[in-house]
Scaffold this active site. Structure first.
Site, PDB file in Angstrom:
ATOM      1  N   LYS A   1       0.405   0.149   7.003  1.00 14.00           N
ATOM      2  CA  LYS A   1      -0.597   1.122   7.448  1.00 14.00           C
ATOM      3  C   LYS A   1      -1.722   1.126   6.439  1.00 14.00           C
ATOM      4  O   LYS A   1      -1.530   0.753   5.278  1.00 14.00           O
ATOM      5  CB  LYS A   1       0.020   2.530   7.508  1.00 14.00           C
ATOM      6  CG  LYS A   1      -0.732   3.492   8.409  1.00 14.00           C
ATOM      7  CD  LYS A   1      -0.485   3.133   9.852  1.00 14.00           C
ATOM      8  CE  LYS A   1      -0.678   4.251  10.799  1.00 14.00           C
ATOM      9  NZ  LYS A   1       0.075   4.021  12.034  1.00 14.00           N
TER      10      LYS A   1
HETATM   11  N1  GLU Z   1      -1.533   2.715  15.105  1.00 13.33           N
HETATM   12  C1  GLU Z   1      -0.577   2.478  16.132  1.00 13.33           C
HETATM   13  C2  GLU Z   1       0.777   3.017  15.749  1.00 13.33           C
HETATM   14  O1  GLU Z   1       0.899   3.893  14.928  1.00 13.33           O
HETATM   15  C3  GLU Z   1      -0.540   1.022  16.578  1.00 13.33           C
HETATM   16  C4  GLU Z   1      -0.230   0.034  15.505  1.00 13.33           C
HETATM   17  C5  GLU Z   1      -0.426  -1.406  15.953  1.00 13.33           C
HETATM   18  O2  GLU Z   1      -0.728  -1.644  17.111  1.00 13.33           O
HETATM   19  O3  GLU Z   1      -0.249  -2.272  15.096  1.00 13.33           O
HETATM   20  O4  GLU Z   1       1.772   2.647  16.306  1.00 13.33           O
END
Ligand code: GLU
Length: 420
Positions: free
Chosen positions: A107
């Site tokens: 993240k």
């Molecule tokens: N931000 C989204 C999540 O928390 C998607 C992450 C992604 O598609 O890599 O799942």
């Protein structure tokens, strides 16, 4: 840490240790999972529209690479903290493992108020942040995606910056791109659509039809608004929607297409002030007498202060980390079924996986292919989580989902062994 003293990283560790105990996880593997693999903190300059220079603080955390390249979104928020990003990276490790797609977890984000930045400032900030991440991200190592306050446009700037520096267009470096430049059909709606599929499956397994089901939704951003749209189309009654600025309630069900239209024209993209509905606060929504509550906003939404007031028998977590461990314990005690974030909102990263595969192959799928494959993966994962709950004789689906996920990551670590 939030103003309420809630620390998301501590909450993730508490959940991990509970799952580790349930599956009798090897102590050495637990030690590995209790720490992220890599943490980057970057301070980078951006020239603002009026000519002055601002230094921004950004993070990228890779929690686990054991099952494949690290995967996870980038968020822009004024109160973002490193502990929050570490927690969200670990949740991505569990999420990709629950749905069994070949990724680890990551993240990232920048501490900023995106509503106060011009389009040009946002673009320059994104490009310079991407430059800071250049040795960390890549189609085989770490693949960003949209998260809170980022969108396909931001992803196209990441794609372009990375591609300019490497000297060739690299579709696999980021997902959630616009379809015109290698994005997947259905990615924008995927988290809300997946949340809807998971809710349907949870209701089906409880022997409930969709008829007359009343739903309350906190958050009307990408996840909440698409979830409401799919629920409304399928004949559910979305009776309440709240967001950071206000909320609306209508006992016979809100007119969701009109609400989407209204909020798209609101200066803060809020539902606040929508006519033909009563007002409702963010606190009131959790005490509503409804069948399903979908928290689709930020973390720490259901906490020890309001968990007791929850009347709904089913909660589907559209947001990441919306329920604190204390609230989880209260809800478990009351018999409320909570479909946890790492399963309920995994539709987004699942279609990101499809997008990554399509980008690497330069071969693109139809919307039927995307949506069918998405449903298949989520329904299978839902059943696997239920089976884990039966195997360990636990009613709490979060612990069951974590037991499944942590078990899969542990197996990968065990099979690969410790380098050198
Ligand atoms: N931000 C989204 C999540 O928390 C998607 C992450 C992604 O598609 O890599 O799942």
């Amino acid at each position: 840490m939030s103003s309420s003293g809630f620390n998301p990283w501590e909450a993730v560790l508490t959940q991990l240790r509970t799952a580790a105990e349930a599956i009798k996880l090897d102590g050495n593997i637990l030690k590995i999972l209790e720490k992220p693999d890599k943490v980057l903190i970057t301070y980078f300059p951006v020239i603002m529209d009026d000519g002055h220079l601002e230094i921004f603080e950004g993070y990228r955390v890779q929690h686990s690479h054991h099952r494949g390249p690290c995967k996870g979104g980038i968020r822009y928020a004024p109160d973002l903290s490193l502990d929050e990003v570490k927690a969200l990276a670990a949740l991505m490790t569990w999420k990709t493992a629950v749905v069994n797609i070949p990724f680890g977890g990551a993240k990232g984000g920048v501490v900023c108020d995106p509503w106060k930045l011009s389009a040009g400032e946002l673009k320059r900030m994104t490009r310079r942040f991407t430059y800071s991440l250049i040795n960390m991200i890549g189609p085989e190592s770490d693949i960003p995606a949209p998260d809170v306050n980022t969108n396909p446009e931001v992803m196209s700037w990441i794609l372009d910056t990375y591609s300019m520096i490497t000297g060739h267009t690299e579709l696999g470096v980021v997902t959630g791109k616009p379809v015109e430049i290698g994005g997947s059909i259905g990615r924008t709606e995927a988290t809300g659509r997946g949340l809807f599929y998971v809710m349907e499956e949870a209701l089906r397994q409880r022997g409930r039809s969709t008829k007359g089901i009343r739903v309350a939704v906190q958050g009307f951003g990408n996840v909440g608004s698409y979830f409401c749209r799919f629920a409304h189309q399928a004949g559910f009654k979305v009776v309440a929607v709240t967001d950071a600025f206000g909320g609306v309630f209508s006992p016979n069900g809100l007119d969701i297409p009109k609400l989407i239209e209204y909020s798209s024209k609101h200066p803060k993209r809020s539902v606040e002030g929508f006519p033909d509905a009563d007002t409702m606060t963010n606190e009131e929504i959790f005490g509503l007498d409804v069948d399903v509550i979908a928290p689709c906003a930020m973390g720490d939404a259901i906490n020890k202060g309001n968990a007791d007031s929850v009347k709904a028998p089913l909660i589907v977590e559209g947001a990441n980390g919306p329920t604190t461990p204390e609230a989880d314990a209260i809800l478990s005690e009351k018999g409320t079924t909570v479909v946890p974030d790492i399963l309920a909102n995994a539709g987004g990263v699942t279609v990101s996986y499809f997008e990554w595969v399509q980008g690497l192959q330069h071969f693109f799928w139809s919307d039927q292919q995307v949506n069918q494959a998405l449903r298949d993966i989520l329904v299978k994962a839902f059943n696997e989580v239920n089976n884990k709950a039966t195997e360990f004789n636990i009613r709490n689906l979060r612990i069951a989902a974590l037991a499944l996920a942590v078990g899969r990551v542990a197996k990968a670590i065990e099979l690969r062994g410790i380098f050198p």
